[in-house]
Design a protein around this motif. Structure first.
Motif, PDB file in Angstrom:
ATOM      1  N   GLY A  70     -40.215  68.240  97.849  1.00 34.29           N
ATOM      2  CA  GLY A  70     -40.173  68.642  99.247  1.00 34.29           C
ATOM      3  C   GLY A  70     -39.886  70.121  99.322  1.00 34.29           C
ATOM      4  N   TRP A  71     -39.562  70.575 100.535  1.00 33.58           N
ATOM      5  CA  TRP A  71     -39.342  72.006 100.716  1.00 33.58           C
ATOM      6  C   TRP A  71     -37.946  72.432 100.298  1.00 33.58           C
ATOM      7  CZ3 TRP A  71     -40.851  76.526 100.396  1.00 33.58           C
ATOM      8  CH2 TRP A  71     -40.163  77.598 100.977  1.00 33.58           C
ATOM      9  N   TYR A 110     -41.836  63.733  99.395  1.00 35.17           N
ATOM     10  CA  TYR A 110     -42.987  64.114 100.217  1.00 35.17           C
ATOM     11  C   TYR A 110     -44.199  64.395  99.341  1.00 35.17           C
ATOM     12  CZ  TYR A 110     -39.635  64.966 104.031  1.00 35.17           C
ATOM     13  OH  TYR A 110     -38.679  64.833 104.994  1.00 35.17           O
ATOM     14  N   ILE A 111     -43.941  64.781  98.100  1.00 33.75           N
ATOM     15  CA  ILE A 111     -44.985  65.220  97.181  1.00 33.75           C
ATOM     16  C   ILE A 111     -44.826  64.461  95.865  1.00 33.75           C
ATOM     17  CG2 ILE A 111     -45.887  67.207  95.890  1.00 33.75           C
ATOM     18  CD1 ILE A 111     -44.639  68.946  98.154  1.00 33.75           C
ATOM     19  N   GLN A 112     -45.927  63.969  95.340  1.00 31.57           N
ATOM     20  CA  GLN A 112     -45.909  63.269  94.067  1.00 31.57           C
ATOM     21  C   GLN A 112     -46.143  64.254  92.923  1.00 31.57           C
ATOM     22  OE1 GLN A 112     -44.972  60.106  93.820  1.00 31.57           O
ATOM     23  NE2 GLN A 112     -44.755  60.151  96.067  1.00 31.57           N
ATOM     24  N   PRO A 113     -45.553  63.988  91.773  1.00 35.60           N
ATOM     25  CA  PRO A 113     -45.680  64.952  90.657  1.00 35.60           C
ATOM     26  C   PRO A 113     -47.095  65.061  90.097  1.00 35.60           C
ATOM     27  CG  PRO A 113     -44.504  62.975  89.976  1.00 35.60           C
ATOM     28  CD  PRO A 113     -44.624  62.893  91.454  1.00 35.60           C
ATOM     29  N   LYS A 114     -47.850  63.972  90.152  1.00 33.87           N
ATOM     30  CA  LYS A 114     -49.213  63.992  89.618  1.00 33.87           C
ATOM     31  C   LYS A 114     -50.218  64.326  90.714  1.00 33.87           C
ATOM     32  CE  LYS A 114     -50.199  62.831  85.978  1.00 33.87           C
ATOM     33  NZ  LYS A 114     -50.364  63.606  84.721  1.00 33.87           N
ATOM     34  N   MET A 157     -25.575  78.611 101.070  1.00 38.94           N
ATOM     35  CA  MET A 157     -25.731  77.269 100.526  1.00 38.94           C
ATOM     36  C   MET A 157     -25.780  76.212 101.630  1.00 38.94           C
ATOM     37  SD  MET A 157     -26.167  77.899  97.411  1.00 38.94           S
ATOM     38  CE  MET A 157     -26.100  76.271  96.702  1.00 38.94           C
ATOM     39  N   ASP A 158     -26.871  76.213 102.362  1.00 38.04           N
ATOM     40  CA  ASP A 158     -27.105  75.254 103.430  1.00 38.04           C
ATOM     41  C   ASP A 158     -28.616  75.060 103.533  1.00 38.04           C
ATOM     42  OD1 ASP A 158     -25.494  74.155 106.139  1.00 38.04           O
ATOM     43  OD2 ASP A 158     -27.630  74.560 106.488  1.00 38.04           O
ATOM     44  N   PRO A 159     -29.096  73.849 103.821  1.00 38.29           N
ATOM     45  CA  PRO A 159     -30.549  73.649 103.918  1.00 38.29           C
ATOM     46  C   PRO A 159     -31.219  74.534 104.955  1.00 38.29           C
ATOM     47  CG  PRO A 159     -29.338  71.697 104.681  1.00 38.29           C
ATOM     48  CD  PRO A 159     -28.362  72.575 103.984  1.00 38.29           C
ATOM     49  N   MET A 160     -30.463  75.042 105.927  1.00 37.62           N
ATOM     50  CA  MET A 160     -31.062  75.890 106.947  1.00 37.62           C
ATOM     51  C   MET A 160     -31.704  77.142 106.355  1.00 37.62           C
ATOM     52  SD  MET A 160     -31.866  76.283 110.069  1.00 37.62           S
ATOM     53  CE  MET A 160     -30.867  75.160 111.064  1.00 37.62           C
ATOM     54  N   THR A 161     -31.197  77.619 105.222  1.00 35.92           N
ATOM     55  CA  THR A 161     -31.756  78.835 104.619  1.00 35.92           C
ATOM     56  C   THR A 161     -33.193  78.629 104.155  1.00 35.92           C
ATOM     57  OG1 THR A 161     -31.345  80.603 103.026  1.00 35.92           O
ATOM     58  CG2 THR A 161     -30.931  78.372 102.277  1.00 35.92           C
ATOM     59  N   PHE A 162     -33.587  77.377 103.933  1.00 40.50           N
ATOM     60  CA  PHE A 162     -34.974  77.060 103.612  1.00 40.50           C
ATOM     61  C   PHE A 162     -35.756  76.652 104.857  1.00 40.50           C
ATOM     62  CE2 PHE A 162     -32.818  76.607  99.587  1.00 40.50           C
ATOM     63  CZ  PHE A 162     -33.719  77.156  98.685  1.00 40.50           C
ATOM     64  N   MET A 163     -35.078  76.014 105.798  1.00 39.97           N
ATOM     65  CA  MET A 163     -35.795  75.440 106.933  1.00 39.97           C
ATOM     66  C   MET A 163     -36.152  76.454 108.012  1.00 39.97           C
ATOM     67  SD  MET A 163     -36.216  72.443 105.869  1.00 39.97           S
ATOM     68  CE  MET A 163     -37.068  71.908 107.337  1.00 39.97           C
ATOM     69  N   ASP A 164     -35.295  77.437 108.268  1.00 40.45           N
ATOM     70  CA  ASP A 164     -35.587  78.336 109.394  1.00 40.45           C
ATOM     71  C   ASP A 164     -36.593  79.430 109.041  1.00 40.45           C
ATOM     72  OD1 ASP A 164     -34.058  80.105 107.919  1.00 40.45           O
ATOM     73  OD2 ASP A 164     -32.581  80.483 109.486  1.00 40.45           O
ATOM     74  N   MET A 165     -37.085  79.426 107.813  1.00 32.00           N
ATOM     75  CA  MET A 165     -38.093  80.410 107.429  1.00 32.00           C
ATOM     76  C   MET A 165     -39.389  80.229 108.208  1.00 32.00           C
ATOM     77  SD  MET A 165     -37.776  80.654 103.309  1.00 32.00           S
ATOM     78  CE  MET A 165     -39.214  81.736 103.219  1.00 32.00           C
ATOM     79  N   TRP A 166     -39.667  79.005 108.643  1.00 33.68           N
ATOM     80  CA  TRP A 166     -41.000  78.690 109.141  1.00 33.68           C
ATOM     81  C   TRP A 166     -41.061  78.543 110.657  1.00 33.68           C
ATOM     82  CZ3 TRP A 166     -43.503  80.324 105.371  1.00 33.68           C
ATOM     83  CH2 TRP A 166     -43.038  80.142 104.075  1.00 33.68           C
ATOM     84  N   ALA A 207     -37.512  68.054 110.803  1.00 38.53           N
ATOM     85  CA  ALA A 207     -38.320  69.266 110.669  1.00 38.53           C
ATOM     86  C   ALA A 207     -39.057  69.276 109.336  1.00 38.53           C
ATOM     87  CB  ALA A 207     -37.433  70.504 110.805  1.00 38.53           C
ATOM     88  N   GLU A 208     -38.406  68.821 108.267  1.00 37.94           N
ATOM     89  CA  GLU A 208     -39.085  68.791 106.972  1.00 37.94           C
ATOM     90  C   GLU A 208     -40.218  67.770 106.979  1.00 37.94           C
ATOM     91  OE1 GLU A 208     -37.981  69.192 102.260  1.00 37.94           O
ATOM     92  OE2 GLU A 208     -36.688  67.924 103.493  1.00 37.94           O
ATOM     93  N   ASP A 209     -40.053  66.680 107.740  1.00 32.58           N
ATOM     94  CA  ASP A 209     -41.155  65.729 107.911  1.00 32.58           C
ATOM     95  C   ASP A 209     -42.390  66.439 108.466  1.00 32.58           C
ATOM     96  OD1 ASP A 209     -39.484  63.684 107.079  1.00 32.58           O
ATOM     97  OD2 ASP A 209     -39.041  62.968 109.104  1.00 32.58           O
TER      98      ASP A 209
END
Length: 540
Positions: A334-335, A356-360, A445-454, A493-495
């Protein structure tokens, strides 16, 4: 953060800072007479050493050693005094009063609360178009000022006097105090910056307030730092100098380490890494950071979501981490990467949702979506596709592997284009790419640092992605200190990100590094960044 990552591997520590003394601290070893550390870390010219302009890990590395914010972070990622000796949290977390210590800039000026107020409003000033302005939208009227809907005096940061800084937030923000350890919130000497807007481009005009001073900056060649005798905690800084030569080739850096020209190397050649790890000559650690490919959603053909999904499905992430890298990386699911916590469920974020994403790769589904997307676009043939990456052997190998996967699984011909780091970042900002490699280290160190980029119009949203529903969920998460509400909104949001696929996550970072046994006290912060403030050398 933290920041665009320049290399294929970056350093990790999942929620703690550790001392990287090859065998731990050994007080029986005598201190070396010469306390000069030579570090292989910087691969090319840092784009900026002014907090207003720096957005990448290399600029951040240097700034963290020459500039100090209100707080630092301890081994658990908690804030400890920096320029601020203490702080009072009031009004349910919406108001914070920081009390500053007596500290000096390298030119002798006192570090004042006015310097912080000036620097933060400078970051928000719409005329400056700072990519990291959004990290100060937590301030009351911060976003309104940045968008031209409020005045500078309306922003929730105010120097009550030289040593007292009042901060008013839009909403309680659990991670705001640790965020002040991030370089975008560092102070700037107001008198210097007002007199010379380009103060941060030359060692002769650079003014800092941290344990080290910028002694030398030979562009495209090297940076040298020396101990700051006026730093408030100078007695606990043992190194007298840190040398950062700019080394573009990993093999060259490795040879310099073997020959003794370097005391530490962060960029180990991928073809040597596995063997060095087995021989216990190198160490491997994990980092809460993500390697991914970004699609330019404003350029054809990647303005079509089915085509973006097709290209993502055609990537065999398992083959990349095993056959191309082989250094303990894991396929991204995932993200938000490993090492980041869900503070509601009290476990790692990646453990709280199905992948959300498969390795293969899934060639059949990828081909199907590609054909559907092309039909929607009214085309029978794709335009030329180019993968952009900054010059680095690891990026090249990954790009070549994905180039072959897209040829085999989609029947698409792909070109590769590499540029040096600064030019690469400029092209991303200007939208001069179709698909580009990215790496992101957390700013906090919070998921927001990845989520609010978009969010729409975000300073680091180089995908030019926009979804009102996504924006609303991020806004909801930022409007409360309730961790349950925050985490649930970000999961939703990640969904949406998984559905719209503006980026294709590829793997979670690890780092292979080399460190001489006589080097002690090097620290890794929670976000995976190296810090040399308390490093020292013992006799060889």
């Amino acid at each position: 953060m933290k920041r665009w990552v320049a290399t294929t591997t970056a350093i990790l520590m999942v929620l703690s800072m550790v001392l990287l003394a090859a065998c731990g601290k050994d007080s029986s070893n005598a201190m070396a007479e010469k306390q000069v550390l030579n570090v292989g870390y910087i691969t090319s010219e840092p784009p900026a050493l002014d907090p207003l302009k720096g957005t990448d890990e290399i600029s951040d590395l240097v700034m963290r050693h020459v500039l100090e914010g209100l707080v630092r972070l301890d081994e658990n990622g908690n804030p400890i005094p920096g320029i601020a000796t203490k702080w009072d949290v009031m009004d349910g977390g919406k108001k914070i009063i920081f009390h500053l210590r007596d500290a000096k800039w390298s030119n002798g000026d006192p570090v004042t609360a006015q310097d912080f107020e000036y620097a933060w409003k400078r970051m928000l000033d719409p005329k400056n178009a700072a990519e990291y302005a959004y990290q100060l939208f937590y301030l009351k009227n911060g976003e309104a000022y940045n968008s031209g809907k409020a005045k500078a005096e309306d922003v929730g940061v105010k120097a009550l006097d030289d040593k007292t800084l009042e901060v008013t937030l839009e909403s309680p923000t659990p991670y705001f105090i640790p965020l002040t350890a991030f370089h975008a919130l560092f102070p700037v000497d107001k008198k210097v910056a007002e007199k010379n807007p380009n103060w941060g481009t030359d060692a002769k005009t650079y003014v800092g307030n941290d344990p080290f001073l910028l002694k030398t900056w030979v562009h495209d060649k090297k940076i040298e730092l020396v101990k700051n005798p006026n730093y408030w905690d100078a007695k606990n800084v043992k190194l007298t100098q840190i040398n950062f030569p700019f080394i573009g080739e990993e093999q060259t850096e490795y040879q310099m380490y073997v020959s003794g020209s370097l005391d530490m190397s962060r960029n180990v050649p991928p073809d040597l890494a596995v063997g060095l790890i087995k021989e216990k000559k190198a160490k491997i650690i994990h980092q809460p950071a993500l390697y991914y490919y970004i699609f330019n959603t404003k350029k054809k053909p990647f303005d079509n979501v089915k085509i973006r999904k097709a290209f993502s499905l055609a990537i065999d992430r398992e083959a990349i981490v095993k056959d191309v890298l082989g250094q303990g990386q894991t396929p991204a699911t995932g993200w938000v990467p490993w090492g980041i916590r869900d503070f509601n469920q009290n476990k790692e974020w990646v453990q709280t949702h199905a992948p959300y994403i498969q390795p293969k790769a899934n060639p059949a589904e990828a081909k199907k979506l590609l054909q559907e997307g092309m039909k929607e676009e009214g085309i029978t043939q794709l335009p030329d596709i180019t993968i952009s990456y900054n010059t680095n052997e690891g990026h090249k190998k990954i790009a070549e592997a994905i180039q072959q996967m897209w040829k085999q699984n989609l029947g698409v011909n792909v070109k590769l284009a590499n540029t040096e780091w600064k030019v690469f970042l400029d092209n991303l900002t200007q939208g001069n790419f179709q698909v580009a490699r990215y790496g992101w280290v957390p700013d906090y160190m919070d998921p927001m640092t990845f989520m609010d980029m978009w969010v729409t119009g975000g300073g680091n949203n180089n995908a030019k992605y926009s979804n009102p529903q996504y924006d609303a969920l991020i806004k909801q998460a930022k409007a409360t200190g309730d961790q349950k509400v925050r985490m649930e909104a970000m999961h939703k949001a990640e969904d949406i990100l998984a559905r719209d696929m503006p980026v294709a996550p590829i793997y979670n970072y690890t780092q292979v590094y080399l460190l001489k046994d006589y080097v002690k006290g090097v620290e890794i912060e929670p976000d995976g960044s190296f810090t040399f403030t308390h490093a020292y050398l013992t006799e060889k």
